[in-house]
Design an enzyme around this catalytic site. Structure first.
Site, PDB file in Angstrom:
ATOM      1  N   ARG A 162     -41.019  56.424  87.448  1.00  0.00           N
ATOM      2  CA  ARG A 162     -40.378  57.730  87.206  1.00  0.00           C
ATOM      3  C   ARG A 162     -40.671  58.741  88.858  1.00  0.00           C
ATOM      4  O   ARG A 162     -39.856  59.155  89.239  1.00  0.00           O
ATOM      5  CB  ARG A 162     -40.860  58.624  86.053  1.00  0.00           C
ATOM      6  CG  ARG A 162     -40.244  58.080  84.784  1.00  0.00           C
ATOM      7  CD  ARG A 162     -40.787  59.033  83.660  1.00  0.00           C
ATOM      8  NE  ARG A 162     -40.562  58.460  82.221  1.00  0.00           N
ATOM      9  CZ  ARG A 162     -41.369  57.550  81.798  1.00  0.00           C
ATOM     10  NH1 ARG A 162     -42.477  57.370  82.302  1.00  0.00           N
ATOM     11  NH2 ARG A 162     -41.079  57.375  80.417  1.00  0.00           N
ATOM     12  N   ILE A 163     -41.994  58.766  88.999  1.00  0.00           N
ATOM     13  CA  ILE A 163     -42.313  59.379  90.124  1.00  0.00           C
ATOM     14  C   ILE A 163     -41.892  58.820  91.465  1.00  0.00           C
ATOM     15  O   ILE A 163     -41.296  59.313  92.421  1.00  0.00           O
ATOM     16  CB  ILE A 163     -43.786  59.598  90.236  1.00  0.00           C
ATOM     17  CG1 ILE A 163     -43.974  60.396  89.080  1.00  0.00           C
ATOM     18  CG2 ILE A 163     -44.351  60.379  91.543  1.00  0.00           C
ATOM     19  CD1 ILE A 163     -45.748  60.294  88.681  1.00  0.00           C
ATOM     20  N   ASP A 182     -42.156  46.810  94.273  1.00  0.00           N
ATOM     21  CA  ASP A 182     -42.385  46.830  92.757  1.00  0.00           C
ATOM     22  C   ASP A 182     -41.818  45.623  92.223  1.00  0.00           C
ATOM     23  O   ASP A 182     -40.509  45.154  92.407  1.00  0.00           O
ATOM     24  CB  ASP A 182     -41.279  48.040  92.278  1.00  0.00           C
ATOM     25  CG  ASP A 182     -41.585  48.161  90.985  1.00  0.00           C
ATOM     26  OD1 ASP A 182     -41.623  47.130  90.112  1.00  0.00           O
ATOM     27  OD2 ASP A 182     -41.970  49.292  90.403  1.00  0.00           O
ATOM     28  N   ALA A 242     -51.147  58.644  92.058  1.00  0.00           N
ATOM     29  CA  ALA A 242     -51.079  58.179  90.886  1.00  0.00           C
ATOM     30  C   ALA A 242     -52.387  57.816  90.283  1.00  0.00           C
ATOM     31  O   ALA A 242     -52.859  58.686  89.219  1.00  0.00           O
ATOM     32  CB  ALA A 242     -50.602  56.444  91.416  1.00  0.00           C
ATOM     33  N   ARG A 243     -53.375  56.687  90.502  1.00  0.00           N
ATOM     34  CA  ARG A 243     -54.572  56.572  89.788  1.00  0.00           C
ATOM     35  C   ARG A 243     -55.466  56.059  90.634  1.00  0.00           C
ATOM     36  O   ARG A 243     -55.130  54.948  91.656  1.00  0.00           O
ATOM     37  CB  ARG A 243     -54.321  55.511  88.617  1.00  0.00           C
ATOM     38  CG  ARG A 243     -53.287  56.173  87.490  1.00  0.00           C
ATOM     39  CD  ARG A 243     -54.235  56.691  86.861  1.00  0.00           C
ATOM     40  NE  ARG A 243     -53.656  57.597  85.347  1.00  0.00           N
ATOM     41  CZ  ARG A 243     -52.773  58.577  85.252  1.00  0.00           C
ATOM     42  NH1 ARG A 243     -52.586  59.250  86.513  1.00  0.00           N
ATOM     43  NH2 ARG A 243     -52.064  58.921  84.306  1.00  0.00           N
ATOM     44  N   ASP A 266     -55.060  62.843  95.765  1.00  0.00           N
ATOM     45  CA  ASP A 266     -55.041  63.641  94.394  1.00  0.00           C
ATOM     46  C   ASP A 266     -55.999  63.216  93.313  1.00  0.00           C
ATOM     47  O   ASP A 266     -56.171  63.816  92.404  1.00  0.00           O
ATOM     48  CB  ASP A 266     -53.604  64.298  94.165  1.00  0.00           C
ATOM     49  CG  ASP A 266     -53.803  65.240  93.042  1.00  0.00           C
ATOM     50  OD1 ASP A 266     -54.340  66.189  93.192  1.00  0.00           O
ATOM     51  OD2 ASP A 266     -53.281  64.953  91.872  1.00  0.00           O
ATOM     52  N   GLU A 271     -63.553  59.483  89.225  1.00  0.00           N
ATOM     53  CA  GLU A 271     -63.175  60.960  89.279  1.00  0.00           C
ATOM     54  C   GLU A 271     -63.577  61.670  88.199  1.00  0.00           C
ATOM     55  O   GLU A 271     -63.816  61.300  87.019  1.00  0.00           O
ATOM     56  CB  GLU A 271     -61.498  60.697  89.137  1.00  0.00           C
ATOM     57  CG  GLU A 271     -60.795  62.340  89.274  1.00  0.00           C
ATOM     58  CD  GLU A 271     -59.306  61.808  88.826  1.00  0.00           C
ATOM     59  OE1 GLU A 271     -58.631  61.119  89.655  1.00  0.00           O
ATOM     60  OE2 GLU A 271     -58.851  62.407  88.291  1.00  0.00           O
ATOM     61  N   HIS A 290     -56.610  66.303  91.267  1.00  0.00           N
ATOM     62  CA  HIS A 290     -55.803  65.865  90.342  1.00  0.00           C
ATOM     63  C   HIS A 290     -54.877  66.922  89.944  1.00  0.00           C
ATOM     64  O   HIS A 290     -54.760  67.248  88.732  1.00  0.00           O
ATOM     65  CB  HIS A 290     -56.531  65.413  89.145  1.00  0.00           C
ATOM     66  CG  HIS A 290     -55.726  64.145  88.525  1.00  0.00           C
ATOM     67  ND1 HIS A 290     -56.397  63.160  87.876  1.00  0.00           N
ATOM     68  CD2 HIS A 290     -54.292  64.163  88.185  1.00  0.00           C
ATOM     69  CE1 HIS A 290     -55.461  62.481  87.240  1.00  0.00           C
ATOM     70  NE2 HIS A 290     -54.215  62.992  87.638  1.00  0.00           N
ATOM     71  N   GLY A 293     -49.798  67.042  89.225  1.00  0.00           N
ATOM     72  CA  GLY A 293     -48.832  67.012  87.860  1.00  0.00           C
ATOM     73  C   GLY A 293     -48.621  68.475  87.618  1.00  0.00           C
ATOM     74  O   GLY A 293     -49.205  69.467  88.228  1.00  0.00           O
ATOM     75  N   ALA A 294     -47.973  68.879  86.501  1.00  0.00           N
ATOM     76  CA  ALA A 294     -47.594  69.947  86.137  1.00  0.00           C
ATOM     77  C   ALA A 294     -48.705  71.095  86.077  1.00  0.00           C
ATOM     78  O   ALA A 294     -49.734  70.743  85.044  1.00  0.00           O
ATOM     79  CB  ALA A 294     -46.621  70.168  84.621  1.00  0.00           C
TER      80      ALA A 294
END
Length: 332
Positions: A162-163, A182, A242-243, A266, A271, A290, A293-294
């Site tokens: 999605r991102i 991908d 991402a991760r 990020d 973490e 991190h 995100g929102a």
């Protein structure tokens, strides 16, 4: 059918304070018009409350959703998650009998925006230049930089998630070649989004900026390891929103400490990073906690997304962001 025509019994399940931060600006009032809402937020599985629950609206810090939940809530039909991933708390068995939706698409918007900004700032060496400005007080010192700016660079996007798709759309604002990796993507779909599908080694070798948007799975664990970092061109920028586990942190630390690569991170592995980690002191590394995100006002998108799904469920319309059991292995 109007939203208020059907009012199933519903419960909010999330951590302390999440309701207040996410369901603001009239969101709770809207939810109360859609459902018969239980007055208290459920922080732990409450079998008495769940016995009559048909709709569960979840958020960060919600209790585990597993077989115990199903036994306590025989009438549960919908879980609307007002946040991104469900993989950290949802067991696959739940998806066999309950419809589950996520606000991951809404959460993808600020992450893509953050990533686009990181790509531009990284290509302009904004963080290295800010460090030099602070240290030297000079106007502009571009010495030692192998390349600078976004004009006609190559950007590699790892993951058409999605991102990743939203990042591809934003990259159309740049005069750049875009490569995509991908293993599940179709070349025609990648081309329609402005990218060219290629293998991962080619992508990291050719790209000036590599941005990661893959899920954390056994297949992607440390996919950017020592060998692939070595393939990256001198002065390349690695962006990870991402991760952290996608990257070999020790190998990356060697590359950025030498000054050969730059990084904008990020997320990290571990973490959070321990105090005194070298990433914090290096001028060519920018680390954030991190936050892509929102956050803040962006949280209202998550509530709106979840409530839209509840409204569709109540009126019998198709859900837009339903998660299916066969997707769990490859979603974030």
């Amino acid at each position: 059918m109007r939203e208020e025509s059907r009012r199933p019994r519903a419960v909010l399940a999330m951590g302390p304070g999440v309701r207040e931060s996410v369901f603001s600006g009239g969101a709770l009032d809207r939810l109360a018009r859609l459902v018969d809402l239980h007055g208290e937020v459920m922080h732990e599985v409450d079998e008495k409350v769940l016995a009559e629950t048909e709709v569960l609206v979840t958020g960060w810090g919600c209790p585990p959703l597993d077989g115990r939940l199903l036994r306590a809530a025989p009438g549960l039909r919908l879980i609307a998650h007002a946040a991104g991933t469900v993989k950290t708390f949802l067991e696959p068995v739940v998806l066999r009998s309950v419809r589950v939706t996520s606000a991951a698409d809404a959460n993808a918007i600020p992450v893509a925006e953050f990533t686009f900004a990181a790509i531009v700032f990284g290509a302009k060496r904004a963080f290295t230049m800010a460090h030099r400005y602070r240290a030297q007080g000079s106007r502009r010192d571009f010495s030692g930089l192998p390349w600078l700016g976004t004009h006609r660079i190559t950007i590699g996007v790892v993951g058409m998630s999605r991102i990743g798709r939203r990042v591809l759309a934003l990259l159309r604002n740049l005069d750049a070649e875009v490569l995509v990796y991908d293993p599940y993507a179709d070349p025609g779909e990648a081309a329609a989004l402005g990218g060219r599908l290629t293998d991962l080694d080619t992508l990291v070798r050719r790209s000036h900026v590599v941005t990661l948007h893959a899920p954390d799975t056994p297949e992607t664990h440390r996919m950017i390891g020592r060998d692939r970092l070595a393939l990256m061109r001198d002065g390349a920028v690695l962006v990870n929103t991402a991760r952290g586990a996608l990257v070999d942190t020790l190998a990356l630390a060697e590359e950025v400490t030498s000054g050969r690569l730059d990084a904008i991170l990020d997320v990290s592995d571990p973490e959070p990073l321990p105090p005194g980690h070298p990433f914090f002191a290096l001028p060519n590394v920018f680390v954030t906690p991190h936050l892509a995100g929102a956050q803040g006002g962006e949280l209202t998108r998550l509530a709106d997304s979840a409530l839209d799904e509840v409204a569709r469920y109540c009126s019998g319309r198709p859900l837009r962001h339903e998660i299916h059991i066969d997707e769990l292995g490859r979603i974030a």
